[in-house]
Scaffold this motif. Structure first.
Motif, PDB file in Angstrom:
ATOM      1  N   PHE A 177       6.988   5.583  14.801  1.00 40.06           N
ATOM      2  CA  PHE A 177       6.091   6.046  13.748  1.00 40.06           C
ATOM      3  C   PHE A 177       4.797   5.244  13.854  1.00 40.06           C
ATOM      4  O   PHE A 177       4.800   4.157  14.429  1.00 40.06           O
ATOM      5  CB  PHE A 177       6.775   5.807  12.399  1.00 40.06           C
ATOM      6  N   HIS A 206      -1.393  11.185  -1.163  1.00 45.18           N
ATOM      7  CA  HIS A 206      -1.768  10.282  -0.068  1.00 45.18           C
ATOM      8  C   HIS A 206      -2.312  11.114   1.085  1.00 45.18           C
ATOM      9  O   HIS A 206      -1.733  12.151   1.430  1.00 45.18           O
ATOM     10  CB  HIS A 206      -0.499   9.520   0.341  1.00 45.18           C
ATOM     11  N   GLU A 247      -2.684  10.193   4.297  1.00 49.95           N
ATOM     12  CA  GLU A 247      -2.225   9.907   5.659  1.00 49.95           C
ATOM     13  C   GLU A 247      -1.574  11.162   6.246  1.00 49.95           C
ATOM     14  O   GLU A 247      -0.873  11.895   5.539  1.00 49.95           O
ATOM     15  CB  GLU A 247      -1.252   8.709   5.658  1.00 49.95           C
ATOM     16  N   ASP A 277       0.945  12.024   7.851  1.00 48.45           N
ATOM     17  CA  ASP A 277       2.378  12.344   7.726  1.00 48.45           C
ATOM     18  C   ASP A 277       2.677  13.090   6.422  1.00 48.45           C
ATOM     19  O   ASP A 277       3.755  13.658   6.267  1.00 48.45           O
ATOM     20  CB  ASP A 277       3.266  11.093   7.861  1.00 48.45           C
ATOM     21  N   HIS A 278       1.696  13.099   5.502  1.00 50.20           N
ATOM     22  CA  HIS A 278       1.904  13.829   4.241  1.00 50.20           C
ATOM     23  C   HIS A 278       0.885  14.932   3.992  1.00 50.20           C
ATOM     24  O   HIS A 278       1.072  15.729   3.076  1.00 50.20           O
ATOM     25  CB  HIS A 278       1.865  12.848   3.063  1.00 50.20           C
ATOM     26  N   HIS A 317      -0.112   1.866   0.626  1.00 49.99           N
ATOM     27  CA  HIS A 317      -0.761   0.892   1.468  1.00 49.99           C
ATOM     28  C   HIS A 317      -2.145   1.321   1.952  1.00 49.99           C
ATOM     29  O   HIS A 317      -2.740   0.638   2.804  1.00 49.99           O
ATOM     30  CB  HIS A 317       0.135   0.608   2.685  1.00 49.99           C
ATOM     31  N   GLN A 367      -4.161   6.027  -2.387  1.00 47.37           N
ATOM     32  CA  GLN A 367      -2.846   6.474  -2.877  1.00 47.37           C
ATOM     33  C   GLN A 367      -2.703   6.493  -4.395  1.00 47.37           C
ATOM     34  O   GLN A 367      -3.342   5.731  -5.112  1.00 47.37           O
ATOM     35  CB  GLN A 367      -1.737   5.611  -2.266  1.00 47.37           C
ATOM     36  N   ASP A 423       4.255   6.386  -0.807  1.00 43.08           N
ATOM     37  CA  ASP A 423       5.007   5.571   0.167  1.00 43.08           C
ATOM     38  C   ASP A 423       5.850   4.471  -0.493  1.00 43.08           C
ATOM     39  O   ASP A 423       6.813   3.979   0.110  1.00 43.08           O
ATOM     40  CB  ASP A 423       4.041   4.917   1.150  1.00 43.08           C
ATOM     41  N   TYR A 479      11.066  -1.202   5.907  1.00 41.48           N
ATOM     42  CA  TYR A 479       9.869  -0.441   5.533  1.00 41.48           C
ATOM     43  C   TYR A 479       8.901  -1.341   4.765  1.00 41.48           C
ATOM     44  O   TYR A 479       7.700  -1.371   5.041  1.00 41.48           O
ATOM     45  CB  TYR A 479      10.334   0.732   4.677  1.00 41.48           C
ATOM     46  N   HIS A 523       9.092   9.108   1.660  1.00 42.88           N
ATOM     47  CA  HIS A 523       9.997   9.069   2.820  1.00 42.88           C
ATOM     48  C   HIS A 523      11.397   8.666   2.345  1.00 42.88           C
ATOM     49  O   HIS A 523      11.529   7.792   1.483  1.00 42.88           O
ATOM     50  CB  HIS A 523       9.558   8.003   3.838  1.00 42.88           C
TER      51      HIS A 523
HETATM   52 FE1  FEO Z   1       1.161   6.033   4.354  1.00 36.97          FE
HETATM   53 FE2  FEO Z   1       3.944   7.816   4.753  1.00 36.97          FE
HETATM   54  O1  FEO Z   1       2.121   7.522   4.852  1.00 36.97           O
END
Ligand code: FEO
Length: 397
Positions: free
Chosen positions: A21, A78, A80, A82-83, A145, A149, A164, A192, A225
């Motif tokens: 990741f 968020h 990023e 991945d979302h 992070h 967010q 996250d 994580y 996640h």
């Molecule tokens: Fe900060 Fe799961 O993206």
């Protein structure tokens, strides 16, 4: 798709095959999930989307759940990818749908996708009414992070969508914490935290207090996640409070790389010295070149002290050790002690570089901060390494 409550559907993607990741940076040995949710109330709300490889699948599945034109609001907790990766395709289909996000969220989403969607800026305390006595309250969590967010709280079901925070890179066909192995789950939550959240621990402490002050009933924490926290909410809140507070276990971690085994023998001899003095310390050794760097980061996060060793190589250090120390620099660790060791042929350069790097990473160095051994350590060198380990144990005690 999974039902979270009568009104909330999971519309994200469980990614069982993910093993890396953030590019190749972070290991995800148990996969992950990109959690997106659909709230069906008087108004229908989509919270987050999925990562790029799963965009078509996501939209196809979403269409089975709802006529896309009936989605009233999109909430982007968020930016990023991945979302947020499905937003461009989705908003091609429903272009006027308002996208609720923070001011920084707009900056990041525009930065990634170069689109001027129908953004609605929200900040902490703003409320989106979605039904009779039903609303979503936004809570910004900058730098947990990323700067953009936020969390969202749905009052009808007392669900906190936490982005996250409280997440885990952990695949499960069970959606909730009560169905999975708790040891495995907490271990992934810790990994994580150590790898993604730890540098922002000060913010975690602030936000936990702020959440407490809001006095809202939380029956479920739904992170971006992994599995959702329902039966162990207090445990994960307590863990976050502890992890954010200069967390340490009774552990010392030794990290090294070694060309011909000399530095490895030094590591093992130093470990013998530590065991002699403090047999109760959980002592762990990792060759950085053959170990998972994300696991090492987690082990160092748990440790009260570390030792780092490298052979001298072309007047420098071995690249696996340089790489892992670069990661430590970003972790902003506090109150952890350290020392260095290393073998060399004709010039003991590695330990000089290592001690400087350890200082840069804010470790508290022992005096003397390093031990060297020329070529292949002889019995005298080994005895000195054992003594160095004993002194280090006293320094850490
Ligand atoms: Fe900060 Fe799961 O993206």
């Amino acid at each position: 798709m999974f039902k979270i409550t009568d009104k909330i559907e999971f519309v994200g993607k469980i990614d069982w095959q993910l093993r890396k990741f953030h590019g190749e940076q972070l290991s995800t040995n148990k996969g992950s999930s990109y959690n997106a949710f659909l709230i069906k109330s008087e108004k229908n709300v989509l919270i987050d989307t999925v990562w790029r490889p799963f965009v078509s699948e996501f939209i196809d599945n979403l269409k089975k759940e709802i006529d896309l034109n009936k989605i009233d609001y999109i909430v982007a907790l968020h930016a990023e990818p991945d979302h947020s990766s499905a937003l461009p395709d989705l908003l091609e289909l429903i272009p006027d749908t308002p996208v609720y996000c923070t001011a920084n969220g707009i900056k990041s989403l525009k930065g990634y996708y170069h689109k001027d969607w129908n953004f609605v800026t929200v900040k902490t305390g703003d409320v989106l009414k979605i039904g009779n006595n039903e609303n979503i309250t936004f809570i910004e969590i900058p730098m947990l992070h990323w700067p953009d967010q936020m969390m969202a709280y749905y009052n009808a079901d007392n669900v906190l969508f936490s982005s996250d925070a409280f997440g885990q890179h952990y695949s499960s066909e069970f959606m909730f914490d009560d169905k999975v192995d708790m040891y495995e789950l907490l271990s992934e939550a810790l990994k994580y935290y150590a790898n993604i959240v730890a540098p922002y621990s000060v913010k975690v402490t602030q936000k936990l207090k702020e959440l407490q002050g809001l006095n809202i009933p939380i029956k479920c924490i739904a992170p971006a996640h992994g599995v959702l926290w329902k039966n162990n909410i207090n445990i994960i809140l307590e863990k976050y409070a502890a992890w954010a507070n200069s967390y340490q276990e009774n552990q010392i971690t030794i990290i090294y790389d070694s060309k011909y085994g000399s530095t490895r023998r030094m590591a093992e001899s130093i470990a013998e010295g530590i065991r002699n003095k403090t047999p109760d310390v959980n002592l762990k050794l990792f060759n950085a070149a053959t170990s998972d760097s994300s696991d090492i980061v987690m082990e160092v996060f748990k440790s009260k002290a570390i030792l780092v060793g490298s052979s001298t190589y072309n007047s420098g250090i071995l690249n696996s050790i340089a790489g892992i120390l670069e990661e430590f620099k970003g972790m902003k660790m506090k109150n952890k002690k350290a020392a260095a060791f290393g073998s060399y042929g004709w010039a003991p350069m590695a330990t000089k570089i290592l001690t400087n790097l350890l200082k840069e990473c804010s470790f508290i160095l022992m005096d003397p901060s390093a031990i060297n051994a020329a070529w292949n350590p002889n019995s005298e060198d080994i005895a000195k390494c054992i003594e160095f380990g004993e002194n280090f144990a006293e320094f850490v005690r």
